[in-house]
Scaffold this active site. Structure first.
Site, PDB file in Angstrom:
ATOM      1  CB  CYS A  87      -0.937   0.017   1.206  1.00  8.90           C
ATOM      2  SG  CYS A  87      -2.055  -1.382   1.215  1.00  8.90           S
ATOM      3  CG  HIS A  92      -3.041   3.540   2.250  1.00 11.33           C
ATOM      4  ND1 HIS A  92      -3.575   3.179   1.033  1.00 11.33           N
ATOM      5  CD2 HIS A  92      -3.098   2.438   3.036  1.00 11.33           C
ATOM      6  CE1 HIS A  92      -3.928   1.908   1.090  1.00 11.33           C
ATOM      7  NE2 HIS A  92      -3.656   1.441   2.296  1.00 11.33           N
ATOM      8  CG  ASN A  96      -6.534  -0.827   1.263  1.00 10.81           C
ATOM      9  OD1 ASN A  96      -5.815  -0.336   0.394  1.00 10.81           O
ATOM     10  ND2 ASN A  96      -6.043  -1.392   2.353  1.00 10.81           N
TER      11      ASN A  96
HETATM   12  O1  UT7 Z   1      -3.685  -1.073   3.634  1.00  2.10           O
HETATM   13  C1  UT7 Z   1      -2.763  -1.758   4.417  1.00  2.10           C
HETATM   14  C2  UT7 Z   1      -3.027  -1.585   5.797  1.00  2.10           C
HETATM   15  N1  UT7 Z   1      -4.291  -2.210   6.143  1.00  2.10           N
HETATM   16  C3  UT7 Z   1      -4.783  -1.878   7.283  1.00  2.10           C
HETATM   17  O2  UT7 Z   1      -4.204  -1.042   7.910  1.00  2.10           O
HETATM   18  C4  UT7 Z   1      -6.032  -2.568   7.790  1.00  2.10           C
HETATM   19  C5  UT7 Z   1      -6.037  -2.420   9.280  1.00  2.10           C
HETATM   20  N2  UT7 Z   1      -7.115  -3.064   9.958  1.00  2.10           N
HETATM   21  C6  UT7 Z   1      -8.417  -2.701   9.866  1.00  2.10           C
HETATM   22  O3  UT7 Z   1      -8.777  -1.845   9.105  1.00  2.10           O
HETATM   23  C7  UT7 Z   1      -9.396  -3.347  10.799  1.00  2.10           C
HETATM   24  O4  UT7 Z   1      -8.708  -4.097  11.773  1.00  2.10           O
HETATM   25  C8  UT7 Z   1     -10.453  -4.247  10.102  1.00  2.10           C
HETATM   26  C9  UT7 Z   1     -11.419  -3.401   9.317  1.00  2.10           C
HETATM   27  C10 UT7 Z   1      -9.752  -5.223   9.185  1.00  2.10           C
HETATM   28  C11 UT7 Z   1     -11.236  -5.039  11.126  1.00  2.10           C
HETATM   29  O5  UT7 Z   1     -11.850  -4.156  12.059  1.00  2.10           O
HETATM   30  P1  UT7 Z   1     -11.797  -4.469  13.619  1.00  2.10           P
HETATM   31  O6  UT7 Z   1     -12.569  -3.430  14.281  1.00  2.10           O
HETATM   32  O7  UT7 Z   1     -10.334  -4.595  13.970  1.00  2.10           O
HETATM   33  O8  UT7 Z   1     -12.578  -5.837  13.719  1.00  2.10           O
HETATM   34  P2  UT7 Z   1     -12.064  -7.269  14.191  1.00  2.10           P
HETATM   35  O9  UT7 Z   1     -11.095  -7.838  13.209  1.00  2.10           O
HETATM   36  O10 UT7 Z   1     -11.612  -7.147  15.606  1.00  2.10           O
HETATM   37  O11 UT7 Z   1     -13.389  -8.124  14.124  1.00  2.10           O
HETATM   38  C12 UT7 Z   1     -14.473  -7.876  14.991  1.00  2.10           C
HETATM   39  C13 UT7 Z   1     -15.588  -8.844  14.691  1.00  2.10           C
HETATM   40  C14 UT7 Z   1     -15.185 -10.319  14.699  1.00  2.10           C
HETATM   41  O12 UT7 Z   1     -16.228 -11.044  15.296  1.00  2.10           O
HETATM   42  P3  UT7 Z   1     -16.139 -11.501  16.842  1.00  2.10           P
HETATM   43  O13 UT7 Z   1     -14.916 -12.385  16.892  1.00  2.10           O
HETATM   44  O14 UT7 Z   1     -15.981 -10.254  17.637  1.00  2.10           O
HETATM   45  O15 UT7 Z   1     -17.425 -12.202  17.058  1.00  2.10           O
HETATM   46  C15 UT7 Z   1     -15.133 -10.658  13.216  1.00  2.10           C
HETATM   47  O16 UT7 Z   1     -15.414 -12.031  12.983  1.00  2.10           O
HETATM   48  O17 UT7 Z   1     -16.157  -8.588  13.402  1.00  2.10           O
HETATM   49  C16 UT7 Z   1     -16.241  -9.807  12.657  1.00  2.10           C
HETATM   50  N3  UT7 Z   1     -16.062  -9.500  11.257  1.00  2.10           N
HETATM   51  C17 UT7 Z   1     -17.080  -9.200  10.428  1.00  2.10           C
HETATM   52  N4  UT7 Z   1     -18.412  -9.138  10.624  1.00  2.10           N
HETATM   53  C18 UT7 Z   1     -19.188  -8.801   9.590  1.00  2.10           C
HETATM   54  C19 UT7 Z   1     -14.904  -9.415  10.552  1.00  2.10           C
HETATM   55  N5  UT7 Z   1     -15.169  -9.081   9.290  1.00  2.10           N
HETATM   56  C20 UT7 Z   1     -16.513  -8.934   9.180  1.00  2.10           C
HETATM   57  C21 UT7 Z   1     -17.373  -8.590   8.123  1.00  2.10           C
HETATM   58  N6  UT7 Z   1     -18.698  -8.527   8.376  1.00  2.10           N
HETATM   59  N7  UT7 Z   1     -16.922  -8.298   6.886  1.00  2.10           N
END
Ligand code: UT7
Length: 325
Positions: free
Chosen positions: A112, A252, A282
């Protein structure tokens, strides 16, 4: 002498998928994606589309806005991790698409951060007197590398290409300072083991999950906020510029929450930060040049403004460029 961006262009695939479209195929919702990422829709490659052709389209737009023919270009530097081929480089394929020959054309693989890296490489060679006019591209198609059954990554990425024409010229406009950083200890936070077969959302072939993008999102989130905030401050300090004097940050576009957290850490009001992650998702290396192109189109940047580009991505890589427009 300094190197200045004189024109930009962008191109995206034809297929636009909303969160609602994705929610019909996987266990996700518009509410989840919007609230966790700020993304509302993204453009994704379909079978038969070519990212090199999109990069050529973005390049032609930028060249025509610069009033230059492709033959006026001395080099092509592409930030990408999405070449269809292990080799030759995306840069060589793009050179051919543009009908050019002999000039150097190559890729910079920094995920990225690819465009920020490519801009810095082009600027350094231009300052050394090697090239007078350079095409700098950011192009990626990470939707072709996701496992469409993995909702934690499939909703995040979009595809596209952005192009900038840089010209070496006298004066104090152009790139004032750049810094690039990498930290290989974090390589497993965001990785693709194998480019594998070319898959698109509409193709019959499906990427094996072991060959698809794997991401440790929450760890990456924290590192992205810290690294982008720190590097922005360091580049400004290096150029003896106060953050308050910067008219626009073009970051980004990975996640609106990351962008807002970086702005908050730096004490910058939201109106000084350009965002379009809602409409593109992204797009990896394409995100900064696409955002820059839209910022210019919407009159958010004026002559002599101080503009900061920053990015963080797989590697871990991060970097920033400060420009006097
Ligand atoms: O470009 C390069 C750099 N990239 C980044 O910097 C990305 C950085 N990370 C992020 O943007 C975020 O961490 C994410 C958007 C990927 C995830 O957000 P989060 O607030 O960190 O969520 P999480 O991974 O902690 O997931 C929370 C919950 C989980 O469920 P439980 O375990 O709490 O029951 C996931 O299973 O959300 C669930 N989940 C979803 N639910 C519905 C994960 N993806 C989805 C989805 N729809 N698409």
């Amino acid at each position: 002498m300094g190197s200045r961006i004189v024109a930009t262009g962008r191109a995206t695939p034809r297929t636009c998928l909303s969160n609602h479209d994705l929610a019909r195929h996987m266990d996700t919702s518009d509410e989840w994606v919007r609230s966790r990422t700020g993304i509302v829709q993204r453009y994704v490659m379909a079978s038969g589309e070519s990212l090199v052709e999109l990069a050529a389209e973005a390049s032609r737009i930028a060249l025509s806005r610069a009033g230059l023919k492709p033959t006026a270009i001395d080099a092509i530097v592409v930030g990408t991790i999405s070449s269809d081929y292990g080799f030759p480089s995306f840069g060589c394929q793009l050179q051919y698409q543009l009908g050019l020959d002999t000039i150097p054309a190559f890729d910079v693989a920094a995920a990225c951060s690819g465009f920020v890296y490519a801009l810095s490489v082009a600027d350094a060679s231009m300052r050394a007197g090697d090239w007078g006019r350079v095409l700098v591209i950011g192009a990626d198609a990470l939707s072709t590398m996701v496992d469409w059954n993995d909702r934690s990554t499939a909703v995040l990425f979009g595809d596209g290409a952005g192009a900038a024409v840089m010209v070496n010229e006298p004066g104090d406009r152009g790139v004032l300072s750049s810094l690039l950083r990498s930290s290989g200890q974090y390589w497993e936070l965001l990785a693709v083991r194998n480019r594998g077969v070319q898959t698109t959302i509409d193709s019959e072939a499906r990427r094996q999950s072991a060959d698809a993008i794997r991401m440790k999102g929450s760890e990456l989130f924290k590192l992205a906020v810290k690294s982008m905030a720190d590097i922005t401050l360091q580049v400004a300090q290096r150029a003896c510029v106060s953050l308050q004097d910067i008219q626009l940050i073009v970051p980004h576009q990975a996640n609106l929450r990351i962008i807002n957290a970086v702005a908050q850490r730096l004490g910058l009001p939201p109106e000084k930060v350009f965002t379009n992650v809602d409409r593109y998702g992204n797009t990896s290396a394409a995100s900064v040049p696409i955002a820059l192109d839209e910022a210019l189109e919407s009159n958010r940047i004026h002559d002599n403004d101080l503009v900061m580009l920053n990015a963080c991505g797989g590697g871990l890589t991060w970097g920033a460029n400060l420009l006097r427009w």
